[in-house]
Design an enzyme around this catalytic site. Structure first.
Site, short mmCIF file in Angstrom:
data_model
loop_
_atom_site.label_atom_id
_atom_site.label_comp_id
_atom_site.label_asym_id
_atom_site.label_seq_id
_atom_site.Cartn_x
_atom_site.Cartn_y
_atom_site.Cartn_z
N THR A 116 -3.43 15.49 13.65
CA THR A 116 -3.92 14.68 12.54
C THR A 116 -2.97 14.70 11.36
O THR A 116 -2.27 15.70 11.13
CB THR A 116 -5.29 15.21 12.08
N TYR A 141 -10.24 21.58 8.50
CA TYR A 141 -9.99 20.67 9.62
C TYR A 141 -8.49 20.59 9.90
O TYR A 141 -8.03 20.80 11.03
CB TYR A 141 -10.56 19.28 9.31
#
Ligand code: UFG
Length: 325
Positions: A116, A141
């Site tokens: 990501t 995250y």
């Protein structure tokens, strides 16, 4: 090729499974259906199981003996990760370790990993980040995914037969053009989905999280990429590893961004609905601007985006949203 796909019943995974099917690959999806759906698996076979269950994982991998693994299964909500970091380190970091270990045990040597843009954190200077930029995630995250990238780097250095491609996704949106699959989350958090749910009347209003960012109009800038272009990047990565390509990391985005206000304006235009929008404070964990430097993926994987158009992205998401009850 035989491809083992974790999280293949989810939003991005299911689009990639469809693309793999169209290319004639054999697919086995491994998904616990926590956010995925059986109907979204348009190709191959589905095994409903958890990556935390190491015994089942090892057995299924051993029986299937894939040529490559694609690993989508993960928790993905940035602000949830700020509130529940352990969930993210278990579900993302630890489960990926289980997968890598099972791959090593069964001699499966190729992995395409869903990383990501959140691994970058706040980009210094230009909002456009290259793959060589320092990794400074500002939320659990992003950290959970960065930790996986480090493990992959070290594993490929230690084992000659283990090669991987890490794809750093920017803001994935849209749905397939035939409207067969798309994003379905009980509590959608993504901007485009929330805007369209507001247009549909499912949400009472859309909040803009922060208008005092150091950007052109004060709202955050993101690089929105159509899910089918992202699916094609996975096919290109599979071909690359199949041709003997070395372990590598690529940004997946278009190289330009849109602000929250620009997305809202497009969503109103495409839907024809002047839905209710209000402004509120910043959301925790949001970097001001993140845009993909994409020269590397274009030159090394020969990836050519086909849907670099925010209007098209929102239109396909809207067509899909209208199909949902
Ligand atoms: N936003 C709003 N209102 C909303 C929802 C979002 O203003 O109701 C804003 C956010 O604050 C942010 C932007 O819209 O500035 C985009 O937010 P999303 O929740 O749609 O996406 P994120 O940028 O937080 O995260 C997504 C993926 C991550 C990925 C990241 C990379 O979920 O996996 O993009 O840029 F890392």
């Amino acid at each position: 090729m035989k491809v083992f796909v974790t999280g293949g019943a989810g939003y991005i995974g299911s689009h990639v499974v469809k693309a793999l099917g169209e290319k004639g690959h054999d697919v086995l999806v491994y998904d616990n259906l926590s956010t995925g759906n059986e109907w979204a698996v348009l190709h191959g076979r589905l095994v409903v199981a958890d990556l935390a269950d190491k015994l089942t994982l090892a057995r299924v991998l051993d029986e299937y003996r894939p040529d490559a693994v694609m690993h989508f299964a993960a928790s993905i909500v940035v602000h949830e990760s700020v509130q529940s970091p352990v969930k993210y380190y278990l579900n993302n970091t630890a489960c990926t370790l289980n997968l890598i270990e099972a791959m090593l045990e069964t001699g499966t040597g190729r992995l395409i990993f869903s990383s990501t843009a959140a691994v970058y954190g706040i980009a210094e200077g230009s909002p456009i980040v290259q793959e060589s930029a320092p990794l400074n995630p500002i939320n659990p995250y992003g950290t959970s995914k960065m930790m996986n990238e480090l493990v992959l780097r070290d594993t490929s250095a230690a084992y000659n037969d283990f090669r991987y491609v890490s794809l750093r996704y920017f803001n994935v949106a849209g749905a397939n053009r035939e409207g067969r699959i798309g994003q379905v989350y009980k509590n959608a958090t993504h901007l485009i989905t929330r805007a369209l749910k507001t247009a549909k009347g499912e949400l009472g209003g859309l909040e803009i999280y922060g208008t005092d960012y150091p950007t052109s109009d004060g709202t955050c800038i993101r690089d929105y990429i159509h899910v089918e272009d992202l699916a094609n990047a996975h096919i290109a990565a599979l071909d690359y590893l199949g041709a003997g390509g070395e372990s590598n990391v690529f940004n997946c985005g278009y190289g330009h961004g849109s602000s929250v206000r620009e997305v809202v304006a497009q969503a109103k235009k495409i839907t024809g609905i002047d839905f209710n929008v209000s402004e509120c404070g910043r959301r925790e964990g949001d970097p001001p601007a993140l845009v993909a430097g994409n020269e590397k993926i274009k030159s090394v994987l020969r990836w050519t985006p086909l849907y670099d158009d925010l209007g098209y992205i929102i239109k396909t998401a809207w067509d899909w949203e209208k199909k949902l009850a």
